[in-house]
Structure formats: C-alpha cells, structure tokens
Design a protein around this motif. Structure first.
Motif, mmCIF file in Angstrom:
data_model
loop_
_atom_site.group_PDB
_atom_site.id
_atom_site.type_symbol
_atom_site.label_atom_id
_atom_site.label_comp_id
_atom_site.label_asym_id
_atom_site.label_seq_id
_atom_site.Cartn_x
_atom_site.Cartn_y
_atom_site.Cartn_z
ATOM 1 N N LYS A 32 21.772 8.661 11.651
ATOM 2 C CA LYS A 32 23.118 7.932 11.932
ATOM 3 C C LYS A 32 23.581 7.194 10.537
ATOM 4 N N ILE A 33 22.525 6.550 9.947
ATOM 5 C CA ILE A 33 23.062 5.854 8.593
ATOM 6 C C ILE A 33 22.325 6.251 7.327
ATOM 7 N N ASN A 34 22.755 6.911 6.636
ATOM 8 C CA ASN A 34 22.110 7.408 5.503
ATOM 9 C C ASN A 34 21.558 6.445 4.486
ATOM 10 N N VAL A 35 20.008 6.230 4.766
ATOM 11 C CA VAL A 35 19.497 5.088 3.899
ATOM 12 C C VAL A 35 18.433 5.666 2.822
ATOM 13 N N ILE A 36 18.302 7.040 3.214
ATOM 14 C CA ILE A 36 17.082 7.342 2.278
ATOM 15 C C ILE A 36 17.810 9.023 2.021
ATOM 16 N N SER A 37 17.871 9.534 0.818
ATOM 17 C CA SER A 37 18.518 10.661 0.472
ATOM 18 C C SER A 37 17.797 11.851 1.339
ATOM 19 N N ARG A 38 18.447 12.830 1.700
ATOM 20 C CA ARG A 38 17.867 14.108 2.676
ATOM 21 C C ARG A 38 16.633 14.621 1.962
ATOM 22 N N LYS A 39 16.823 14.858 0.749
ATOM 23 C CA LYS A 39 15.665 15.602 0.244
ATOM 24 C C LYS A 39 14.606 14.580 0.000
ATOM 25 N N ASP A 40 14.593 13.349 0.150
ATOM 26 C CA ASP A 40 13.381 12.508 -0.024
ATOM 27 C C ASP A 40 12.589 12.294 1.435
ATOM 28 N N ILE A 41 13.670 12.419 2.590
ATOM 29 C CA ILE A 41 12.957 11.919 3.540
ATOM 30 C C ILE A 41 11.728 12.721 4.018
ATOM 31 N N ASP A 42 11.725 13.947 3.842
ATOM 32 C CA ASP A 42 10.552 14.741 4.257
ATOM 33 C C ASP A 42 9.334 14.510 3.351
ATOM 34 N N GLU A 43 9.555 13.738 2.308
ATOM 35 C CA GLU A 43 8.349 13.133 1.414
ATOM 36 C C GLU A 43 8.346 11.487 1.569
ATOM 37 N N LEU A 44 8.721 10.783 2.760
ATOM 38 C CA LEU A 44 8.695 9.606 2.856
ATOM 39 C C LEU A 44 7.462 8.912 2.546
ATOM 40 N N TYR A 45 6.348 9.459 3.040
ATOM 41 C CA TYR A 45 5.174 8.763 2.755
ATOM 42 C C TYR A 45 4.803 8.542 1.461
ATOM 43 N N VAL A 46 5.061 9.439 0.474
ATOM 44 C CA VAL A 46 4.712 9.398 -0.781
ATOM 45 C C VAL A 46 5.740 8.769 -1.570
ATOM 46 N N LYS A 47 6.963 9.217 -1.526
ATOM 47 C CA LYS A 47 7.884 8.708 -2.408
ATOM 48 C C LYS A 47 8.709 7.233 -2.013
ATOM 49 N N HIS A 48 8.189 6.916 -0.740
ATOM 50 C CA HIS A 48 8.922 5.572 -0.102
ATOM 51 C C HIS A 48 7.746 4.696 0.111
ATOM 52 N N VAL A 49 6.778 4.956 0.909
ATOM 53 C CA VAL A 49 5.636 4.256 1.662
ATOM 54 C C VAL A 49 4.700 4.087 0.344
ATOM 55 N N LEU A 50 3.980 5.097 0.041
ATOM 56 C CA LEU A 50 2.951 4.645 -0.889
ATOM 57 C C LEU A 50 3.537 4.053 -2.168
ATOM 58 N N HIS A 51 4.766 4.703 -2.663
ATOM 59 C CA HIS A 51 5.432 3.921 -4.028
ATOM 60 C C HIS A 51 5.568 2.460 -3.901
ATOM 61 N N SER A 52 6.037 1.954 -2.418
ATOM 62 C CA SER A 52 5.957 0.461 -2.348
ATOM 63 C C SER A 52 4.792 -0.149 -2.237
ATOM 64 N N LEU A 53 3.681 0.418 -1.631
ATOM 65 C CA LEU A 53 2.576 -0.051 -1.768
ATOM 66 C C LEU A 53 1.575 -0.181 -3.044
ATOM 67 N N ALA A 54 2.168 0.420 -4.025
ATOM 68 C CA ALA A 54 1.710 0.307 -5.171
ATOM 69 C C ALA A 54 1.594 -1.429 -5.745
ATOM 70 N N ILE A 55 2.406 -2.124 -5.089
ATOM 71 C CA ILE A 55 2.502 -3.385 -5.584
ATOM 72 C C ILE A 55 1.270 -4.085 -5.091
ATOM 73 N N ALA A 56 0.845 -3.431 -3.780
ATOM 74 C CA ALA A 56 -0.543 -4.076 -3.364
ATOM 75 C C ALA A 56 -1.663 -3.804 -4.459
ATOM 76 N N LYS A 57 -1.580 -2.949 -5.174
ATOM 77 C CA LYS A 57 -2.769 -2.379 -6.003
ATOM 78 C C LYS A 57 -2.697 -3.539 -7.310
ATOM 79 N N VAL A 58 -1.501 -4.255 -7.348
ATOM 80 C CA VAL A 58 -1.512 -4.872 -8.531
ATOM 81 C C VAL A 58 -1.556 -6.521 -7.999
ATOM 82 N N MET A 59 -1.223 -6.807 -6.782
ATOM 83 C CA MET A 59 -1.343 -8.122 -6.272
ATOM 84 C C MET A 59 -1.602 -8.097 -4.710
ATOM 85 N N LYS A 60 -2.753 -8.708 -4.474
ATOM 86 C CA LYS A 60 -3.127 -9.093 -2.995
ATOM 87 C C LYS A 60 -2.369 -10.375 -2.770
#
Length: 205
Positions: A32-60
């Motif tokens: 409905k609303i393109n917020v993630i590029s089409r090529k990235d959506i298939d790799e949502l967990y690595v390119k978006h979710v895990l990437h975001s969670l890298a911050i948690a490896k620096v700061m709890k």
C-alpha cells in the motif's frame, strides 16, 4: 528469523512472536505504502531488523530510558529495538506522514505499548531523551545540529547519553570534528556479508 535467533538466543516467546510477525506486516503495508525498497523487503530480517538490533550490541538500554528515533522511515531502528527493550520508551518521528502511518499500524498490530509514532521534524520537539538513534538520515554534523539540545543531562545507562547512529562506508571525513565518537564495526557482531562496511557510531553529547 533464524538470523535473529542466532545472535539473540535469549528472546522471550512474546518477543519471538512479535519479531516473527514483522515480515507479514511489512509485506502487507509495503503493497500500500512503499516504505522499504522492493529488493530489500525479501531480506527484511537481515537488512532492516538485524541491522537495527546492532545498536543493542553496543547499548543495553536500562528500563525507563527514553529513546528518540529520528527519521524512522518504516520504523527502523525503533520498532525492532522496542521489541527487544519492552521497558524502554521509544519516540519514533519522521517528517513524512504516510511512513508514520505504517509505523503506527505495525506498532499497534504488535501491541507495542512503549512506542509513540509522530509526524514531526526533530527540530520542533521539546522533549529530552537519554539516547537518540537513527539510520543514516544525514551527515553527522548536520544531525548533531538537529538534536543537540534534546539530550538529558542525567545518565542512567552504561554509556553516557548521546547518539547511536547506523552508518556505512568511510566515516573519517564525516567524524573528523567529533573526537569523542566511537565506531563499532557491525561485522564484529554479525557475520553476514551485508554488514561488512556497516557500523554503529556512538557519540556522547
């Protein structure tokens, strides 16, 4: 999800369930609303979710911390971090209203009570925060100008309050005036090729 569990094996059942729902939610909203590029959506967990969670490896983040996500787009890094830290309050802002619509709907579907999503320019915010997170919305000097007055003076976390910024490539020019900045290569936390040049930049303010 396998990649997430590999690096975060201690997630609760609720957290696993919430993270598992992200794929269907983002696939549905992205139609409905393109917020993630089409090529990235298939790799949502690595390119978006895990990437975001890298911050948690620096700061709890300690319970009760207040965290601002500037230019959150579709909700990254804020939504994954809010799942990981349910007792931390996250304020997700973006100047584009349709993106905040998606963030709000995803947060509601996951019953994330610790997320507030708002269409707003960061310069207009009056609140103060323990940390400000973001994913490469602009060059660091400009970003610091936007957020400089928005950091609380009292520290409750392991690192002094400041910015945690996800950025890639050579940062030497961008950070040359920030002598206190610390760079954490994400490849030291996660082995996927995608993270080879990606970093978490910590800048105390």
């Amino acid at each position: 999800m396998d990649e997430i569990l590999k690096y975060f094996p201690d997630l609760s059942e609720k957290q696993i369930e919430q993270l598992s729902k992200l794929k269907d939610l983002y696939f549905e909203w992205n139609e409905k609303i393109n917020v993630i590029s089409r090529k990235d959506i298939d790799e949502l967990y690595v390119k978006h979710v895990l990437h975001s969670l890298a911050i948690a490896k620096v700061m709890k983040f300690k319970d009760g911390s207040e965290v601002l996500d500037v230019g959150t787009g579709g909700g990254f890094p804020g939504i994954p971090l809010a799942i990981l830290f349910p007792e931390v309050n996250f304020h997700l802002v973006d100047s584009i209203q349709k993106k905040i619509l998606v963030v709000s709907e995803v947060a509601n579907a996951l019953e994330l009570k610790n997320v507030k999503a708002e269409t707003q320019r960061v310069e207009k915010l009056k609140s103060k925060y323990d940390f400000i997170v973001s994913r490469a919305v602009t060059q660091m000097p400009k970003f610091v100008g936007w957020v400089r007055g928005k950091i609380k003076k009292e520290n409750i976390n392991p690192l002094p309050n400041g910015i945690l910024y996800l950025k890639g490539g050579d940062l030497s020019e961008e950070l040359k005036d920030f002598k206190t900045a610390e760079i954490y290569p994400i490849s030291e936390f996660f082995s996927e090729d995608f993270f080879e040049t990606k970093k978490v930049v910590y800048l105390p303010l």
